[in-house]
Scaffold this motif. Sequence first.
Motif, mmCIF file in Angstrom:
data_model
loop_
_atom_site.group_PDB
_atom_site.id
_atom_site.type_symbol
_atom_site.label_atom_id
_atom_site.label_comp_id
_atom_site.label_asym_id
_atom_site.label_seq_id
_atom_site.Cartn_x
_atom_site.Cartn_y
_atom_site.Cartn_z
ATOM 1 N N LEU A 90 0.849 -1.189 0.000
ATOM 2 C CA LEU A 90 0.000 0.000 0.000
ATOM 3 C C LEU A 90 0.888 1.243 0.000
ATOM 4 O O LEU A 90 1.728 1.414 0.886
ATOM 5 N N GLY A 91 0.696 2.090 -0.992
ATOM 6 C CA GLY A 91 1.437 3.340 -1.076
ATOM 7 C C GLY A 91 0.508 4.519 -0.849
ATOM 8 O O GLY A 91 -0.620 4.532 -1.331
ATOM 9 N N VAL A 135 -8.331 7.716 11.535
ATOM 10 C CA VAL A 135 -8.891 7.236 10.268
ATOM 11 C C VAL A 135 -8.101 6.002 9.848
ATOM 12 O O VAL A 135 -6.867 6.043 9.748
ATOM 13 N N TYR A 136 -8.805 4.892 9.628
ATOM 14 C CA TYR A 136 -8.182 3.627 9.224
ATOM 15 C C TYR A 136 -8.479 3.399 7.742
ATOM 16 O O TYR A 136 -9.635 3.478 7.326
ATOM 17 N N VAL A 137 -7.433 3.116 6.970
ATOM 18 C CA VAL A 137 -7.576 2.908 5.527
ATOM 19 C C VAL A 137 -7.060 1.514 5.177
ATOM 20 O O VAL A 137 -5.884 1.202 5.398
ATOM 21 N N SER A 138 -7.930 0.677 4.625
ATOM 22 C CA SER A 138 -7.554 -0.688 4.246
ATOM 23 C C SER A 138 -7.765 -0.876 2.750
ATOM 24 O O SER A 138 -8.804 -0.479 2.210
ATOM 25 N N VAL A 139 -6.787 -1.477 2.096
ATOM 26 C CA VAL A 139 -6.830 -1.646 0.637
ATOM 27 C C VAL A 139 -6.463 -3.080 0.275
ATOM 28 O O VAL A 139 -5.575 -3.676 0.889
ATOM 29 N N ALA A 140 -7.141 -3.642 -0.713
ATOM 30 C CA ALA A 140 -6.775 -4.973 -1.225
ATOM 31 C C ALA A 140 -7.176 -5.068 -2.690
ATOM 32 O O ALA A 140 -8.041 -4.326 -3.165
ATOM 33 N N THR A 141 -6.525 -5.979 -3.412
ATOM 34 C CA THR A 141 -6.899 -6.255 -4.804
ATOM 35 C C THR A 141 -7.101 -7.760 -4.976
ATOM 36 O O THR A 141 -6.752 -8.554 -4.102
ATOM 37 N N SER A 142 -7.618 -8.134 -6.143
ATOM 38 C CA SER A 142 -7.860 -9.550 -6.419
ATOM 39 C C SER A 142 -6.669 -10.232 -7.079
ATOM 40 O O SER A 142 -6.742 -11.403 -7.438
ATOM 41 N N PHE A 143 -5.557 -9.497 -7.250
ATOM 42 C CA PHE A 143 -4.369 -10.092 -7.872
ATOM 43 C C PHE A 143 -3.958 -11.351 -7.122
ATOM 44 O O PHE A 143 -3.824 -11.349 -5.897
ATOM 45 N N ALA A 190 9.632 -3.177 -6.966
ATOM 46 C CA ALA A 190 9.387 -1.744 -7.142
ATOM 47 C C ALA A 190 9.434 -1.414 -8.630
ATOM 48 O O ALA A 190 10.341 -1.853 -9.343
ATOM 49 N N ASN A 191 8.451 -0.643 -9.104
ATOM 50 C CA ASN A 191 8.414 -0.296 -10.535
ATOM 51 C C ASN A 191 9.106 1.047 -10.790
ATOM 52 O O ASN A 191 9.821 1.556 -9.928
ATOM 53 N N LEU A 192 8.883 1.620 -11.950
ATOM 54 C CA LEU A 192 9.557 2.878 -12.296
ATOM 55 C C LEU A 192 9.261 3.999 -11.303
ATOM 56 O O LEU A 192 10.033 4.938 -11.185
ATOM 57 N N GLN A 193 8.113 3.919 -10.633
ATOM 58 C CA GLN A 193 7.760 4.939 -9.654
ATOM 59 C C GLN A 193 7.632 4.348 -8.246
ATOM 60 O O GLN A 193 6.951 4.915 -7.399
ATOM 61 N N GLY A 194 8.300 3.233 -8.017
ATOM 62 C CA GLY A 194 8.203 2.576 -6.718
ATOM 63 C C GLY A 194 6.827 1.977 -6.553
ATOM 64 O O GLY A 194 6.511 0.949 -7.169
ATOM 65 N N ILE A 195 5.983 2.616 -5.734
ATOM 66 C CA ILE A 195 4.554 2.254 -5.663
ATOM 67 C C ILE A 195 3.707 3.526 -5.599
ATOM 68 O O ILE A 195 2.581 3.495 -5.109
ATOM 69 N N TRP A 196 4.249 4.642 -6.126
ATOM 70 C CA TRP A 196 3.549 5.922 -5.978
ATOM 71 C C TRP A 196 3.265 6.521 -7.350
ATOM 72 O O TRP A 196 4.154 7.095 -7.992
ATOM 73 N N ASN A 197 2.044 6.346 -7.801
ATOM 74 C CA ASN A 197 1.667 6.815 -9.139
ATOM 75 C C ASN A 197 0.257 7.404 -9.119
ATOM 76 O O ASN A 197 -0.695 6.688 -8.836
ATOM 77 N N PRO A 198 0.091 8.686 -9.444
ATOM 78 C CA PRO A 198 -1.249 9.291 -9.462
ATOM 79 C C PRO A 198 -1.907 9.279 -10.840
ATOM 80 O O PRO A 198 -3.049 9.707 -10.973
ATOM 81 N N HIS A 199 -1.186 8.803 -11.866
ATOM 82 C CA HIS A 199 -1.628 9.002 -13.248
ATOM 83 C C HIS A 199 -2.361 7.784 -13.818
ATOM 84 O O HIS A 199 -1.911 6.658 -13.658
ATOM 85 N N LEU A 214 -3.710 7.108 -3.212
ATOM 86 C CA LEU A 214 -3.530 5.728 -2.755
ATOM 87 C C LEU A 214 -3.127 4.832 -3.923
ATOM 88 O O LEU A 214 -3.653 4.963 -5.029
ATOM 89 N N ASN A 215 -2.174 3.945 -3.659
ATOM 90 C CA ASN A 215 -1.760 2.939 -4.649
ATOM 91 C C ASN A 215 -1.652 1.587 -3.976
ATOM 92 O O ASN A 215 -1.409 1.494 -2.769
ATOM 93 N N ASP A 216 -1.824 0.546 -4.763
ATOM 94 C CA ASP A 216 -1.535 -0.814 -4.325
ATOM 95 C C ASP A 216 -0.586 -1.417 -5.353
ATOM 96 O O ASP A 216 -0.852 -1.363 -6.557
ATOM 97 N N ALA A 217 0.519 -1.978 -4.870
ATOM 98 C CA ALA A 217 1.559 -2.500 -5.770
ATOM 99 C C ALA A 217 1.019 -3.526 -6.756
ATOM 100 O O ALA A 217 1.602 -3.739 -7.827
ATOM 101 N N THR A 218 -0.114 -4.172 -6.421
ATOM 102 C CA THR A 218 -0.643 -5.255 -7.266
ATOM 103 C C THR A 218 -1.786 -4.798 -8.175
ATOM 104 O O THR A 218 -2.439 -5.634 -8.800
ATOM 105 N N LEU A 219 -2.035 -3.500 -8.250
ATOM 106 C CA LEU A 219 -3.124 -3.005 -9.102
ATOM 107 C C LEU A 219 -2.550 -2.506 -10.436
ATOM 108 O O LEU A 219 -2.029 -1.397 -10.526
ATOM 109 N N TRP A 220 -2.650 -3.354 -11.440
ATOM 110 C CA TRP A 220 -2.173 -3.048 -12.787
ATOM 111 C C TRP A 220 -3.310 -3.308 -13.785
ATOM 112 O O TRP A 220 -4.218 -4.097 -13.516
#
Length: 801
Positions: free
Chosen positions: A49-50, A264-272, A373-382, A64-70
């Motif tokens: 989670l980024g 404030v609690y923030v929880s994130v998950a993906t189906s990857f 880690a990708n080209l932007q680590g795990i921080w991408n707003p685009h 917010l980013n998740d490393a597994t959301l592509w």
Amino acid sequence: MNSNLKNTLFILLFATFCTKMSAQSNHVLWYNQPAEFFEESLVLGNGKLGATVFGGANSDKIYLNDATLWSGEPVNANMSPDAYKNIPEIREALKNENYKLAEELNKKVQGKNSESFAPLGTLEINNSEKGKAVNYYRELDISNAISKVSYEMNGIKFTREYFVSAPDQIMVIKLTSSIKGGLNFDINLKSLLKSNVEVRNNILVMTGSAPIHENAGYTVLPKYLQVKERGTRFTTLIQIKKTDGKITSSRDALSLKDATEAYVYVSVATSFNGFDKNPATEGVDDVSIALQNLNKSFAKSFDKLKEAHIADYQKYYSRVTLDLGKTTAPDLPTNERLLRYADGKEDKNLEILYFNYGRYLLISSSRTPGVPANLQGIWNPHLNPPWSSNYTMNINLEENYWLAENTNLSEMHLPLLSFIKNLSVTGKVTAKTFYGVNQGWAAAHNSDIWAMTNPVGQFGKEDPMWACWPLAGAWLSTHIWEHYTFTQDKAYLKTEGYPLMKGAAEFLLGWMVIDKNGNLITSPSTSPENQYLTLDGFVGATMYGGTADLAMIRECFDKTIKASKVLNTDVAFRSKLENALAKLHPYQIGKKGNLQEWYFDWEDKDPKHRHQSQLFGLFPGDHITPEKTPDLAAASKKTLEIKGDETTGWSKGWRINLWARLWDGNRAYKMFRELLRYVDPDGKKTDKPRRGGGTYPNLFDAHPPFQIDGNFGGAAAVAEMLVQSNENEIRLLPALPDAWETGSVKGICARGGFEIEMNWENKLIKKLIISSKTGGKTTLINGDKKQEIVLKKGENLEVKF
């Protein structure tokens, strides 16, 4: 005591306290205004989670980013089963020196482009009462991976504290008001992806899915957001825990009124569910995972969560400490420190901060198996990030991991190593179908979370100079050996590492051809993203026998041979590699005294090109050294001099390491200073813009735009200036610049499973303690002094020179 004297004493004491609290730091980034641009924000992460925190007063925005959301789904590696049939024709054209024809034919050996790392969403905290913030302060303390914001508004002091926990897989934000009932805010969520936001049982819920798309070039197609029942699902859950006040909700927002303190609690998950599982039909249950993490964390106190987060993070971060001597630099916000430093001023603690920040970013972005880690680590707003924020494997992905082993973060290397294993699966198909090689595995220029290995280029639409390059496997396999040499983990080498190294080497044996002199070369070949200029004026990229290819093959074969010896296995295959090594086309020194990039002594279209792949053998390889190969080292130095020092961020990171390996500490330091040159945020309008490769206000690397590899390459280079090693020796202070004549370091790792603690004065080592994780022997080298040592497992030894 009269009241005036009391006030004076209080002011003096407070000033002293503030100086101690905010003395110019080597582990805190701080600012006196909120972030307006992404390149001013402060980033947090737990390796999955980024969070990108802007810290606004009236309205706080957190990407917010998740490393597994592509985007995408498992790749069809067999996308072009007959592509390899073009290889003989390309080789024939090259044999006839018809480079123009070879260039055109090379486009027939292209496949699809990579998928993109996706932005999950934006969390907003909006204050109900607006006003002007005064005494604003924002920081990121990388010694505990916690960010804080404080300000005053309408006579009330507000604070926020943020962290992203790895043990609890949760982001937590603590908000406080200095007066009772001063907290009044709304929370909402939105996403650039197809999504739905609603409130259920006082939990703000956002669900959605990443798109399926063929990334045509790097532009978003209209269908990007419109494919149903496909792609990776994601869930974000937000819940408020209050001490007082009242929580209310609308259809798609949460509100808190009249509170004094809240969490404030923030929880994130993906189906990857892995590179080879369809995330829509075979994915994990993202909703239940997000809910489970939320419920478990919500039941814990803020202090317990924070304590567990800090303990987990510091377990890695605190392994290494660096000091570079006294500094007289004033205490300034980080952006102002960068500006002052760019004017040539001294700030040793900023240099340490940059090194520490590189380690912080790796811990924060590389803790998910199979997802480096990708080209932007795990921080991408685009929605459409630069270069798809993908895995670019002709330098950038590898540069992300140069600091993993030598700065004592071996565990953060594991996501890359497990990703290489994934690549070897799809890469077997790529080797056969694109290159006609029925042994081993291959990988090319770009990849993504689906471990895509085919050459890119949209099936013939793009330039071979970057699209056609099959040598990623050779480069990546050297990371396996690096992991072994630093950790001495023979079990890993035997069960996972060596089979992957062997597979990469097998492909290369099958890929090479014999040239007119009887030497082994690659054909077709390109030198990453560079172009040559032939004597008759043709500009191209496709050729044969490129130096970069052969340098990487040398390194791959050499390390695979060493691995087979360590494991005492595969004698026949080892012999094949040894014979091939002896037959490789040798390095050539050109008429300018440079190390030739091309088979012939051609000119470069761009003599100052950002890539320097022909120098791979100097760094990250180690078969070129000033001691073992002085002629090649001198030619490497000449190449760097021709290229100059002005280049992009990641390229500066590489060049600093190259100068360090040439034992030229002052030139390495000059370039390190240039890597830390202030660069304006991309969207900022200014009368005198500061652009180019360097460092943004939040210490992110400016390619430009932001690419994280320069941060990692620059941090790795600091370690490389202080300690260099191979399997048999450790060289101490090999490239120490004059600017760092006094200092100390603890926790830097060396090959052979050793760890170094040393301090030095006037560039002379005053104290040296070496410890061994596994037991072994090495030779310590300091200048012209050598000393052989043997240590048992866990033993420390103080060494006198």
